[in-house]
Design a protein around this motif. Sequence first.
Motif, PDB file in Angstrom:
ATOM      1  N   THR A 182       0.825  -1.203   0.000  1.00 29.40           N
ATOM      2  CA  THR A 182       0.000   0.000   0.000  1.00 29.40           C
ATOM      3  C   THR A 182       0.863   1.258   0.000  1.00 29.40           C
ATOM      4  N   VAL A 183       1.947   1.224   0.773  1.00 30.56           N
ATOM      5  CA  VAL A 183       2.876   2.361   0.802  1.00 30.56           C
ATOM      6  C   VAL A 183       3.489   2.573  -0.582  1.00 30.56           C
ATOM      7  N   MET A 184       3.897   1.488  -1.228  1.00 30.98           N
ATOM      8  CA  MET A 184       4.468   1.581  -2.572  1.00 30.98           C
ATOM      9  C   MET A 184       3.456   2.147  -3.559  1.00 30.98           C
ATOM     10  N   PHE A 185       2.204   1.715  -3.425  1.00 33.18           N
ATOM     11  CA  PHE A 185       1.137   2.186  -4.309  1.00 33.18           C
ATOM     12  C   PHE A 185       0.969   3.692  -4.177  1.00 33.18           C
ATOM     13  N   VAL A 186       0.934   4.188  -2.940  1.00 42.02           N
ATOM     14  CA  VAL A 186       0.766   5.624  -2.705  1.00 42.02           C
ATOM     15  C   VAL A 186       1.958   6.401  -3.250  1.00 42.02           C
ATOM     16  N   ILE A 187       3.162   5.877  -3.056  1.00 48.97           N
ATOM     17  CA  ILE A 187       4.370   6.545  -3.554  1.00 48.97           C
ATOM     18  C   ILE A 187       4.345   6.638  -5.080  1.00 48.97           C
ATOM     19  N   LEU A 188       3.953   5.556  -5.733  1.00 47.92           N
ATOM     20  CA  LEU A 188       3.886   5.558  -7.196  1.00 47.92           C
ATOM     21  C   LEU A 188       2.830   6.537  -7.700  1.00 47.92           C
ATOM     22  N   GLN A 189       1.701   6.596  -6.989  1.00 47.12           N
ATOM     23  CA  GLN A 189       0.676   7.572  -7.341  1.00 47.12           C
ATOM     24  C   GLN A 189       1.203   8.996  -7.140  1.00 47.12           C
TER      25      GLN A 189
END
Length: 284
Positions: A182-189
């Motif tokens: 989830t953290v990676m997803f937010v960072i990519l967004q």
Amino acid sequence: MSEKVKEVAAEELHQAKVIAVDAVRSGAYLYPLKGIYYFATHKALWKPLLNKLLPTASLGVGVTALMFAVTYVPQAAVLTLVNGPLAILTTVLLVLSESSTIFSVLSKNFLIDDALIDTFDGTLMTRNLTTLVATDRQIKSSSDPIARMGKIARKPFERFTPKAIIRYFLYLPLNMIPIVGTVMFVILQGKRFGPTAHARYFQLKQMKKREREEFISARKAAYTSFGVPAVLLEFIPLVGIFFTFTNTVGAALWAADMEGKSGKSADTTAPNLRHQAELAKKSE
């Protein structure tokens, strides 16, 4: 082979540390918060939001409610298999992300694109960057920064492209990885969101495509650090529309500070950017 793996891992870790340090030093992550304060203390900037508040708020509530009603249970069932008890939280974040994306596509394309441009330009006007704004719109005589702005020549905000939508759905499976995913997803967004927030600035500076790419490349960490808190703010149900406008104000404040540091609002683009890009490449 194991030595090669360790070497590559060490290099990636070092690069991640460099990016993290650059992100912190840039201070860009503070601008979404600065945008909230600046917006709250400059009532003239409220006009574009107030003019669009009812239809956009209705759209936001409708999209969020529909997404939770239709997609929460099936997605929670899938995420429970991999996330266990954390699925409750990760599914909420996932549905909010999906709702935010759908709302962003619909609102920015059909409801608030002009209002966001006025908010960005109006913020620059309050920072005495009238000359910069005048490169792409008429300027009238008035004490109100919003009332001073006339017709614009072009609309800078890019509509959601098929590639952007495909990329978004490719990132979604990351949410199946507990916490880290989830953290990676937010960072990519956030990485995608950052440069998009300065689309109007690039247009006002009359940057060519290559100049924009160099500008963004030299500030990759800064743009990501701006984008992450901005994305999280817009994820918040119901009040996400408010943060869409405050993020726009924050992006404009950052642009104004860039202009202040450059010392030349009319000619600060190509030479400096090429130099910064070269330095960035040497440091990699």
